[in-house]
Design a protein around this motif. Structure first.
Motif, short mmCIF file in Angstrom:
data_model
loop_
_atom_site.label_atom_id
_atom_site.label_comp_id
_atom_site.label_asym_id
_atom_site.label_seq_id
_atom_site.Cartn_x
_atom_site.Cartn_y
_atom_site.Cartn_z
N ARG A 198 1.84 -21.25 -38.53
CA ARG A 198 1.74 -20.36 -39.70
C ARG A 198 2.48 -21.00 -40.86
O ARG A 198 3.56 -21.52 -40.70
CB ARG A 198 2.36 -19.00 -39.40
CG ARG A 198 1.52 -18.16 -38.48
CD ARG A 198 2.11 -16.74 -38.42
NE ARG A 198 1.22 -15.87 -37.71
CZ ARG A 198 0.19 -15.23 -38.25
NH1 ARG A 198 -0.06 -15.34 -39.51
NH2 ARG A 198 -0.58 -14.46 -37.52
N PHE A 199 1.84 -20.89 -42.02
CA PHE A 199 2.42 -21.43 -43.25
C PHE A 199 2.37 -20.35 -44.31
O PHE A 199 1.42 -19.58 -44.37
CB PHE A 199 1.64 -22.67 -43.72
CG PHE A 199 1.52 -23.72 -42.67
CD1 PHE A 199 2.50 -24.68 -42.51
CD2 PHE A 199 0.42 -23.76 -41.82
CE1 PHE A 199 2.40 -25.66 -41.53
CE2 PHE A 199 0.30 -24.72 -40.84
CZ PHE A 199 1.30 -25.68 -40.70
N GLN A 200 3.37 -20.34 -45.16
CA GLN A 200 3.41 -19.34 -46.23
C GLN A 200 3.89 -20.03 -47.51
O GLN A 200 4.87 -20.76 -47.50
CB GLN A 200 4.36 -18.22 -45.84
CG GLN A 200 4.23 -16.99 -46.66
CD GLN A 200 5.06 -15.86 -46.07
OE1 GLN A 200 6.13 -16.09 -45.53
NE2 GLN A 200 4.56 -14.66 -46.18
N SER A 201 3.16 -19.76 -48.60
CA SER A 201 3.53 -20.34 -49.88
C SER A 201 2.89 -19.56 -51.01
O SER A 201 1.71 -19.20 -50.94
CB SER A 201 3.07 -21.81 -49.95
OG SER A 201 3.35 -22.37 -51.20
N ALA A 202 3.67 -19.32 -52.05
CA ALA A 202 3.18 -18.69 -53.29
C ALA A 202 2.37 -17.41 -53.05
O ALA A 202 1.36 -17.18 -53.69
CB ALA A 202 2.37 -19.69 -54.10
N GLY A 203 2.81 -16.60 -52.08
CA GLY A 203 2.15 -15.33 -51.83
C GLY A 203 0.96 -15.40 -50.89
O GLY A 203 0.27 -14.41 -50.68
N TRP A 204 0.68 -16.56 -50.31
CA TRP A 204 -0.44 -16.74 -49.40
C TRP A 204 0.05 -17.15 -48.02
O TRP A 204 1.06 -17.84 -47.88
CB TRP A 204 -1.41 -17.79 -49.94
CG TRP A 204 -2.11 -17.32 -51.16
CD1 TRP A 204 -1.69 -17.45 -52.45
CD2 TRP A 204 -3.34 -16.62 -51.22
NE1 TRP A 204 -2.57 -16.86 -53.31
CE2 TRP A 204 -3.61 -16.35 -52.59
CE3 TRP A 204 -4.26 -16.18 -50.27
CZ2 TRP A 204 -4.73 -15.67 -53.00
CZ3 TRP A 204 -5.38 -15.51 -50.69
CH2 TRP A 204 -5.61 -15.25 -52.04
#
Length: 185
Positions: free
Chosen positions: A45-51
């Motif tokens: 799982r990756f999370q960045s800039a609200g995504w």
């Protein structure tokens, strides 16, 4: 008599070996199940800039399954479109949208484009066929920063930010989500 004692002794050794064999088989089966399930699928799982991007790799089939959506679950990607969620009970058939400062567009006018791209736009209920989603063709959203959507004449306009989507989508491609099939459930 001596022969009888030897037979009894051999029998007890054999039954001990048999029970150890059964235990050994059970232990091997449990280890094989645990090891197989541990390597059967690997999720990142990756999370960045609200995504958020979820990448599942199946070790057995070598398939890659991906899911890309907003952290707040209000937006989701499927090949050919981005969906904007208003709640499963909301009727979105009369919705209009505006991308950045462009002209308003009735989303029903894009249904032929969406269905041609294989976008699944049907909701689970007959009384609300959209399931509370507004789908916009992905091609219209390239380089877009925001989308404003109004459900009907008397509804408030809701603003959705797309910032960060393109970077996360590019990352998905680099991580193995290269085909449209990898994003289909």
């Amino acid at each position: 008599m001596t022969e009888m004692l030897q037979d009894v002794s051999n029998h007890s050794r054999l039954s001990g070996l048999k029970s150890m064999g059964r235990i050994g088989i059970a232990v091997c089966a449990m280890l094989a199940y645990c090891c197989a399930s541990a390597v059967a699928a690997h999720e990142e799982r990756f999370q960045s800039a609200g995504w958020t991007l979820s990448v599942n790799r199946d070790a057995f089939t070598q398939e890659v399954r991906c899911a890309l959506g907003a952290v707040d679950h209000r937006l989701t990607f499927q090949p050919g479109a981005i969906g904007f969620r208003f709640g499963h009970r909301r009727d979105t058939l009369e919705a209009w949208y505006r991308i950045d400062d462009g002209q308003p567009v009735r989303w029903q006018d894009r249904i032929t484009v969406l269905t041609a791209a294989g976008v699944e736009i049907d909701g689970p209920a007959m009384n609300n066929p959209t399931g509370g989603w507004v789908w916009i063709p992905a091609g219209e959203l390239q380089h877009a920063d925001r989308v404003a959507i109004r459900l009907h004449d008397k509804a408030k306009v809701r603003l959705f930010r797309l910032r960060g989507f393109e970077a996360m989508f590019d990352a998905a491609r680099r991580l193995g989500c290269v085909s449209d099939a990898s994003f289909r459930s």
